[in-house]
Design an enzyme around this catalytic site. Structure first.
Site, PDB file in Angstrom:
ATOM      1  CB  ILE A 150      67.214  41.674  62.512  1.00  0.00           C
ATOM      2  CG1 ILE A 150      66.910  40.978  61.084  1.00  0.00           C
ATOM      3  CG2 ILE A 150      68.005  40.912  63.411  1.00  0.00           C
ATOM      4  CD1 ILE A 150      68.115  40.800  60.199  1.00  0.00           C
ATOM      5  CE  LYS A 151      62.730  41.605  70.899  1.00  0.00           C
ATOM      6  NZ  LYS A 151      61.580  41.190  71.644  1.00  0.00           N
ATOM      7  CB  THR A 152      70.247  42.039  69.631  1.00  0.00           C
ATOM      8  OG1 THR A 152      69.336  42.536  70.708  1.00  0.00           O
ATOM      9  CG2 THR A 152      70.611  43.114  68.432  1.00  0.00           C
TER      10      THR A 152
END
Length: 250
Positions: A150-152
């Site tokens: 998961i990438k912000t």
């Protein structure tokens, strides 16, 4: 800590040139970055330039808004794999999340994951557009879709990563997926802080001290050699001696 191995060096500006991609690859090899993250039109170039290195080629789909049809995202992802991408970054459909259309959002992510098989899938949730509950919900849907990271942030919204958000995501994921902190990270000191609070990797388009070195690493000979090879590869000789040009679109 070898911070270089935690860094994804990004170059996603719409005006990015082939010469800049070559510079990026040279820099990534010299510093030993984990990966580069680039637009999909340059994946095949980067893959050739980074052959025989440990630097992965990552690309983006549904970027930067995430609001296109799922079928379009699937096609983009499959084409990127054909060109040699080692990792796919997709942007969630924020409208689905805001509308609480969770099944639609789940299908959007899951179909891309199914299409790319064992290739790692990074899902960008764009935290600056979400409240706390939405961030948690997005993480839960990502876990249900079996994503890898998961990438912000995309880097194109209001703000990027925050230490608070990374801690929240880490608590929600419970080590079932990894975290990439992205957006507004411009120096090694900040990058290390994100790794220390739970980020597995840090994505940055500019790390202090490297931009100047990047200019020093510009290699005209590399670019000229690449362009010469590219020209030769684009020419296919037919038996009759005719020359046919390879189609750029398939």
């Amino acid at each position: 800590m070898n911070i270089y191995q935690h860094i994804d060096f990004t170059l996603l500006e719409p005006t990015t040139t082939e010469s800049e991609i070559i510079d990026l690859c040279v820099e990534a090899k010299n510093f030993g970055f984990n990966s580069i993250c680039i637009n999909s039109c340059y994946v095949s170039i980067a893959k050739k330039l980074l052959k025989f290195t440990d630097v992965k080629v990552s690309t983006v789909i549904g970027y930067p808004l995430g609001a296109m049809a799922t079928a379009s995202k699937v096609y983009e992802a499959q084409k990127a794999l054909e060109d040699g991408a080692d990792e796919i970054n997709m942007v969630i459909n924020l409208g689905y999340l805001k509308s609480e259309k969770y099944i639609s959002m789940l299908q959007d992510i899951s179909k891309v994951k199914q299409a790319i098989g064992t290739t790692p899938l990074v899902v960008i949730i764009e935290i600056s557009e979400l409240n706390k509950n939405e961030i948690i919900k997005a993480c839960e849907l990502c876990l249900e879709s079996k994503v890898d990271f998961i990438k912000t942030s995309t880097g194109f919204s209001k703000n990027g990563a925050t230490l608070t958000a990374v801690k929240m995501i880490k608590k929600t994921l419970k080590d079932q997926a990894k975290i990439i902190a992205s957006g507004g990270i411009e120096d090694f000191e900040t990058a290390i802080k994100y790794v220390e609070v739970g980020a597995d990797r840090v994505a940055s388009s500019y790390i202090s001290g490297l931009k100047k070195k990047s200019q020093q690493l510009r290699n005209k000979a590399i670019f000229e050699k690449y362009m010469e090879n590219k020209k030769n590869n684009d020419l296919i000789s037919e038996p009759q001696g005719q020359i046919a040009y390879r189609k750029e679109s398939r």
